[in-house]
Design a protein around this motif. Structure first.
Motif: not given
Length: 234
Positions: A18, A20, A104, A219-220, A223, A228, A233
């Motif tokens: 992963l 960002s 990701n 996605q942010e 995370v 997960l 990340l």
């Protein structure tokens, strides 16, 4: 003996990490905004071309009309260069962003993906399949990045892709009519179609910004939720 579990449509390659997508997402959104700005400038150039051609059709031919025609042609050429430059720059950054979110999404849920990772880039350049593969890839990333247990949603992605395909068709018609226009009435009609085409491109770019921003946020948030199945990340 128990039967083996069925394999997922696509087993992810080992070792995806992963990372960002926020930075690339912001850069992509800004560049898409630049594309919209160049399209808006092109709309202004189209209006000038259309008005000048209309004056010629009405018989208003003089030094003033000639000067306006030269000015309109210069703006039209400048707008075309600006649009092409912005589009190429945006395409490069957009594909970098899409690759990031695709990797990701594999970490989130590899079973959600129906296309191999290489299609993330290649799908845009292969004739015929580029009419639906990119949409499928973005939609798979969207569904894999959504909160756990949330129902799949495709409305926004479908709207963006539909407008994008329509804009390509309108662009093709507009440029064909412009290249074939020889008389003032034909130029006026071609400029009108070109105006519609550039306006359509703005809508497609705006919807693309919304998709980029929303998918990046999904996605942010996933995370930050801490739920997960893969590595942290990076």
């Amino acid at each position: 003996m128990t039967s083996p579990m069925p394999a997922p449509p696509y087993a992810a390659p080992p070792g995806p990490w992963l990372r960002s997508p926020a930075g690339l997402g912001r850069a992509t959104a800004v560049l898409l905004g630049l594309v919209s700005a160049t399209d808006l400038f092109a709309c202004y150039a189209d209006l000038l071309e259309m008005n000048v051609a209309g004056d010629i059709v009405d018989g208003a031919i003089g030094a003033d009309v000639v000067d306006r025609a030269d000015h309109a042609d210069a703006l039209y050429g400048t707008a075309g260069i600006a649009q092409g430059t912005a589009l190429v720059a945006t395409a490069v950054v957009y594909l970098c962003w899409l690759w990031r979110v695709r990797v990701n999404a594999e970490v989130f849920d590899a079973s959600r993906h129906s296309k191999k990772r290489g299609w993330t880039i290649g799908a845009w350049f292969v004739p015929v399949v580029n009419l639906w593969f990119p949409r499928r890839i973005v939609l798979d990333c969207w569904n894999a990045s959504a909160p756990w247990g949330e129902r799949e949603r495709s409305g926004l992605v479908n709207a963006w892709w539909t407008v994008w395909l329509a804009s390509l068709c309108v662009d093709r018609v507009a440029y064909t009519r412009w290249d074939r226009a020889e008389t003032a009435p034909e130029l006026r009609d071609a400029a009108r179609v070109m105006l519609f085409s550039d306006a359509f491109d703005i809508v497609a770019a705006v919807l693309a910004v919304v998709v980029v921003v929303q998918l990046t946020r999904l996605q942010e948030r996933k995370v930050l939720s801490g739920e997960l199945p893969g590595p942290a990340l990076g």
